[in-house]
Design an enzyme around this catalytic site. Structure first.
Site, PDB file in Angstrom:
ATOM      1  N   ARG A   1       0.834  -1.207   0.000  1.00  0.00           N
ATOM      2  CA  ARG A   1       0.000   0.000   0.000  1.00  0.00           C
ATOM      3  C   ARG A   1       0.872   1.261   0.000  1.00  0.00           C
ATOM      4  O   ARG A   1       0.509   2.261  -0.624  1.00  0.00           O
ATOM      5  CB  ARG A   1      -0.979  -0.001   1.173  1.00  0.00           C
ATOM      6  CG  ARG A   1      -1.995   1.132   1.108  1.00  0.00           C
ATOM      7  CD  ARG A   1      -3.066   1.011   2.187  1.00  0.00           C
ATOM      8  NE  ARG A   1      -4.197   0.197   1.801  1.00  0.00           N
ATOM      9  CZ  ARG A   1      -5.245   0.632   1.088  1.00  0.00           C
ATOM     10  NH1 ARG A   1      -5.308   1.893   0.685  1.00  0.00           N
ATOM     11  NH2 ARG A   1      -6.233  -0.177   0.777  1.00  0.00           N
TER      12      ARG A   1
ATOM     13  N   GLU B   1      -9.825   6.000   7.074  1.00  0.00           N
ATOM     14  CA  GLU B   1      -8.399   6.286   6.993  1.00  0.00           C
ATOM     15  C   GLU B   1      -8.017   7.508   6.168  1.00  0.00           C
ATOM     16  O   GLU B   1      -7.062   8.208   6.522  1.00  0.00           O
ATOM     17  CB  GLU B   1      -7.665   5.067   6.413  1.00  0.00           C
ATOM     18  CG  GLU B   1      -7.713   3.835   7.281  1.00  0.00           C
ATOM     19  CD  GLU B   1      -7.234   2.600   6.530  1.00  0.00           C
ATOM     20  OE1 GLU B   1      -7.974   2.131   5.634  1.00  0.00           O
ATOM     21  OE2 GLU B   1      -6.132   2.120   6.816  1.00  0.00           O
TER      22      GLU B   1
HETATM   23  N1  MTE Z   1     -12.305   5.496  14.498  1.00  0.00           N
HETATM   24  C1  MTE Z   1     -12.340   5.222  15.813  1.00  0.00           C
HETATM   25  N2  MTE Z   1     -13.100   6.001  16.614  1.00  0.00           N
HETATM   26  N3  MTE Z   1     -11.623   4.198  16.353  1.00  0.00           N
HETATM   27  C2  MTE Z   1     -10.818   3.396  15.577  1.00  0.00           C
HETATM   28  O1  MTE Z   1     -10.183   2.468  16.072  1.00  0.00           O
HETATM   29  N4  MTE Z   1      -9.974   2.927  13.294  1.00  0.00           N
HETATM   30  C3  MTE Z   1      -9.684   3.487  11.975  1.00  0.00           C
HETATM   31  C4  MTE Z   1     -10.936   4.132  11.392  1.00  0.00           C
HETATM   32  N5  MTE Z   1     -11.560   5.006  12.337  1.00  0.00           N
HETATM   33  C5  MTE Z   1     -10.745   3.672  14.167  1.00  0.00           C
HETATM   34  C6  MTE Z   1     -11.550   4.739  13.668  1.00  0.00           C
HETATM   35  C7  MTE Z   1      -9.176   2.517  11.019  1.00  0.00           C
HETATM   36  S1  MTE Z   1      -7.536   2.133  11.047  1.00  0.00           S
HETATM   37  C8  MTE Z   1      -9.979   1.941  10.080  1.00  0.00           C
HETATM   38  S2  MTE Z   1      -9.366   0.896   8.918  1.00  0.00           S
HETATM   39  C9  MTE Z   1     -11.424   2.204  10.030  1.00  0.00           C
HETATM   40  O2  MTE Z   1     -11.840   3.094  11.064  1.00  0.00           O
HETATM   41  C10 MTE Z   1     -12.150   0.876  10.172  1.00  0.00           C
HETATM   42  O3  MTE Z   1     -13.516   1.018  10.217  1.00  0.00           O
HETATM   43  P1  MTE Z   1     -14.440   1.213   8.915  1.00  0.00           P
HETATM   44  O4  MTE Z   1     -13.901   0.320   7.856  1.00  0.00           O
HETATM   45  O5  MTE Z   1     -15.760   0.818   9.409  1.00  0.00           O
HETATM   46  O6  MTE Z   1     -14.322   2.654   8.558  1.00  0.00           O
HETATM   47  N1  LUZ Z   2      -4.665  -4.554   2.833  1.00  0.00           N
HETATM   48  C1  LUZ Z   2      -5.125  -3.320   3.054  1.00  0.00           C
HETATM   49  C2  LUZ Z   2      -4.598  -5.496   3.780  1.00  0.00           C
HETATM   50  O1  LUZ Z   2      -5.162  -2.501   2.162  1.00  0.00           O
HETATM   51  N2  LUZ Z   2      -5.553  -3.008   4.281  1.00  0.00           N
HETATM   52  C3  LUZ Z   2      -5.545  -3.868   5.302  1.00  0.00           C
HETATM   53  O2  LUZ Z   2      -5.938  -3.514   6.406  1.00  0.00           O
HETATM   54  C4  LUZ Z   2      -5.044  -5.193   5.056  1.00  0.00           C
HETATM   55  N3  LUZ Z   2      -4.989  -6.120   6.041  1.00  0.00           N
HETATM   56  C5  LUZ Z   2      -4.495  -7.322   5.762  1.00  0.00           C
HETATM   57  C6  LUZ Z   2      -4.048  -7.608   4.491  1.00  0.00           C
HETATM   58  N4  LUZ Z   2      -4.106  -6.706   3.527  1.00  0.00           N
HETATM   59 MO1  MOS Z   3      -7.185   0.132   9.596  1.00  0.00          MO
HETATM   60  S1  MOS Z   3      -5.140   0.328   9.620  1.00  0.00           S
HETATM   61  O1  MOS Z   3      -7.090  -0.680   8.037  1.00  0.00           O
HETATM   62  O2  MOS Z   3      -7.352  -1.110  10.701  1.00  0.00           O
END
Ligand code: MTE
Ligand code: LUZ
Ligand code: MOS
Length: 761
Positions: A317, A717
């Protein structure tokens, strides 16, 4: 799905389903669960050497300590001692050798937490030190990698570089970051009948916990149930590493036949579990006098730690985001996954994207400095545009909302650059900087297989609805969003939809809630289940209302055939009376995506999420302190499913990103000890660090061009990377004080020390 307009549940700023329980303390996390009869508390005994042979592990005093029920090492694992999420060979408990400080060697369970902790202190472990590699540089010099180097390339870099009128070299470095979720890692394992086990785990990936516990215990997957109601934050830190905690708890529960809870205290959590990968990037760029990038040759090295974990996909990524929003006609990006004797780094919001984006923004800064132009001028000539719209990995960027986002941002920040310049002209000790930061982020797991989801929906005879899906709730608002989707699907009020804890026995074989795709994929799966049930209900309604199923419309808690109608609960009861099933599963897989890891080409992302921000920073040139004075953010969430939740996600991601580039500093000593393992020494942003002017807007009238769930876009993200603008604004301020030659030496995080070092050399 019928277009119901205006909507009953989606596109509304509904509060998070646990909002009031979060603030009143009524939300139950694993550590809040009512204490079970006979519960044991576990503590981990860890390596204190970065790389060493284990000469002797003497746990006799531990075993004999008051209250101790068991102390287990690798030798006590009934199944396979392997916790690798992707690649094998990642032991849960060290066998003959340790490869990082904090690596678990044994786990002890006792009647109380204090007894477990005190007993752990009685372990006598002797080591024979081996040479340790701690830094990215040393790992790269030794060609020490957790996965083979990667190469992403397009065009003819060497020829284009040689032909370019101008060339420069540069580098960029950014540190790691601890997840600092408020709830540290925790699991509680409860043995059941006949070899079954129920594991409560604070995990983003219940299925992986199930897999790893099954592997450790040598049990079939069906014997194990993993459950998570909510996490107190995950941020990627509980994607793969939650399995380690659950695995150790399960081993103790299996051994003793008693429920076992393992909760890491903060210091242990920071030492034992992985973080964001720190990054070293080096680049050569060929360009012209207007600042067009003609050729880019880049190397991105990530510190991965002692085992691979998720570092392969993280690095992938990173490489797939080293273009950010810019067209790179001839490009070569080499990715190095440095294997070091430090804790294994793991997923963290952005998953390598921030490191790639940080690297190319350094390229932009270097070009601006070299040409004496503003970074904005360099960006303007390099943005993707029609005819210049294929990413280095070969994906057409598709619908591009960035121009709209940037145009809106310009009206928001009109006059700000000039005001900063005027301030600097008259201020000697304080200097300001202003930066615009664009982001393009690819949505989908970059491993195509992972882009699948499932859901389970039941309608009861009173018209209330039970919803379960494969996604986990970590504070991001997934549960309320999916409930909104189901309510919208049935056209009933949201209060009738009841979400339940995520469990592997309700929805099996799920992916991690990660890659920002939780809502995209689980929402579609839930909607598929709703459609199935509605199809059956429509037949019953047609019979009762003397119509045909095609004429049946679900609207506002009723079901219509022309002007005849029946309430949704009445229809549910009628279905039961007619012996029609009111329960269904739903499944979804993201279409169109594919990626060939070997050639690093394909179409890994279903679509891109765009955002941009303008950030104003001020530095004190005497102390090096930097503050962010204002931040204007615009994020494209498509047609937002829930603007309140989405704005919260954008704000939270930005402040967390500020922490990464401004203040959170991980410091290891020469032996590989993490010196910053508590909030006393590791500074995360607080309310005081939030910019006094902090304006977040969602792009209006921007339905996703792809048929995503109600045309929304993922949000978790992408806005994290907007915060790189904080670093760029500080760098502008350093340049205003000391010139660009000095400013280009600034490293992230831009702590006072780093700013002073950049100012003074
Ligand atoms: N928001 C909160 N409040 N707490 C979290 O742990 N994780 C982040 C984001 N927002 C997170 C957050 C991450 S790393 C990801 S990948 C996404 O939420 C995952 O949730 P979603 O796919 O439902 O957006
Ligand atoms: N790829 C990605 C992944 O784009 N996001 C992820 O969180 C992930 N996790 C495991 C393997 N590939
Ligand atoms: Mo988020 S780093 O894809 O849990």
């Amino acid at each position: 799905m019928n277009d119901i307009s205006p909507t009953i549940a989606v596109h509304k700023p509904t509060p998070h389903e646990s909002a009031s329980r979060h603030v009143s303390g009524a939300a139950i996390y694993i550590d809040d669960m009512k204490q079970k009869e006979g519960l044991l508390h576990a503590w981990v005994i860890c390596s204190t050497h970065a790389h060493a042979k284990l000469l002797n592990v003497d746990l006799s005093a531990v075993a004999g300590a008051p209250g101790v029920a068991c102390v287990l090492t690798a030798a006590d694992i009934p199944g396979m001692n392997d916790a690798g999420p992707i690649l094998p060979g990642e032991p849960l408990l060290a066998e003959r050798e340790v490869t990082t400080i904090g690596e678990p060697i044994a786990v002890v369970a006792a009647a109380t937490l204090a007894q477990a902790r005190d007993a752990a202190g009685l372990a006598r472990i002797t080591y024979e030190d081996l040479p340790a590699i701690l830094s990215i540089e040393d790992a790269v010099a030794a060609e020490s990698y957790v996965v083979a180097p990667m190469l992403l390339k397009r065009g003819d870099v060497d020829t284009a570089m040689a032909a370019a009128p101008l060339r420069l070299n540069g580098e960029a470095q950014a540190g790691g970051q601890d997840h600092f979720y408020l709830e540290t890692q925790i699991a509680q394992a409860e043995p059941g009948e006949d070899g079954a086990m129920h594991v409560f785990s604070s995990t983003q990936h219940p299925t992986e916990v199930q897999h790893i516990v099954a592997r450790l215990l040598g049990r079939p997957l069906a014997a194990l149930t993993v459950e998570v109601r909510r996490m107190g934050g995950g941020f990627g830190g509980k994607e793969s590493h939650a399995s380690l905690i659950a695995g150790m708890a399960a081993l103790c529960a299996n051994k003793t036949g008693r429920p076992v809870k393992l909760r890491l205290v903060r210091d242990a959590d920071m030492v034992i579990t992985g973080k964001r990968h720190d990054v070293n990037a080096k680049f050569e760029v060929g360009y012209d006098a207007d600042g067009h990038i003609l050729a880019m040759d880049m190397e991105i090295a990530l510190r991965c730690g002692n085992v691979a974990d998720l570092s392969g996909p993280v690095l992938t990524r990173a490489l797939c985001h080293a273009d950010n929003a810019y067209w790179l006609p001839h490009v070569r990006v080499r990715g190095l996954a440095a294997k070091t004797n430090t804790v294994s780094n793991t997923a963290f919001r952005g998953f390598g994207g921030p490191q790639g984006v940080f690297a190319i923004e350094a390229v932009i800064t270097h070009l601006a400095a070299a040409l004496g132009k503003s970074a904005d001028e360099i960006r303007r000539v390099n943005y993707y545009a029609p005819g210049r719209d294929i990413t280095p990995y070969g994906q057409h960027i598709g619908a591009d909302n960035l121009p709209r986002v940037l145009a809106e941002l310009e009206t928001e920040i009109a006059g700000r650059r000039e005001a900063v310049a005027a301030f600097n002209a008259s201020s000697r000790l304080l200097k300001k900087g202003f930066a615009v930061m664009p982001v393009k982020f690819g949505i989908s797991f970059n491993l195509p297989t992972l882009n699948q989801a499932g859901a389970l929906v039941h309608v009861y005879t009173d018209g209330s609805v039970h919803l379960n899906h494969g996604g986990t709730e970590m504070g991001q608002g997934l549960y309320v969003k999916i409930a909104q989707v189901v309510a919208e699907g049935f056209s009933i009020d949201l209060e009738h939809v009841h979400v339940s804890a995520t469990r592997t026995d309700k929805v099996p074989n799920t992916s991690a809630t990660a890659a920002s795709s939780g809502t995209d994929i689980n929402g579609m799966a839930a909607l598929a289940a709703v459609s199935t049930i509605k199809g059956r209900m429509a037949e019953v309604a047609a019979a009762r209302l003397e119509s045909v199923p095609e004429e049946i419309v679900f609207a506002r808690n009723r079901v219509y055939a022309g002007n005849r109608s029946i309430s949704f609960p009445e229809l549910a009861l009628a279905c039961w009376a007619d012996r029609v099933s009111l329960s269904a599963t739903g499944f979804y897989k993201t279409p169109e995506i594919h990626f060939d890891q070997a050639s690093m080409t394909g179409h890994p992302f279903y679509y891109f999420a765009h955002g941009a921000c303008g950030v104003e920073a001020v530095i004190d040139t005497l102390t090096g302190e930097a503050r962010i004075l204002s931040a204007n953010l615009i994020q494209d969430c498509g047609t937002s499913l829930n603007p309140a939740v989405d704005i919260g996600q954008v704000e939270g991601a930005f402040v967390q990103g500020m922490g990464w580039v401004m203040m959170e500093e991980l410091v290891w000593d020469g032996q590989g000890n993490l010196k910053t393992h508590a909030p006393s020494t590791y500074k995360i942003p607080t309310a005081r660090d939030v910019p006094p002017v902090f304006v977040t807007k969602l792009l209006e009238n921007a339905p996703n061009a792809k048929p995503t769930i109600f045309r929304s876009k993922a949000v978790g993200e992408p806005p994290f990377m907007l915060a790189i603008g904080c670093f760029l604004a500080v760098q502008e301020a350093v340049a205003a004080a000391a010139g660009w030659e000095r400013a280009l030496t600034l490293r992230a995080p831009a702590t006072p020390e780093a700013v002073l070092r950049a100012l003074r050399g």
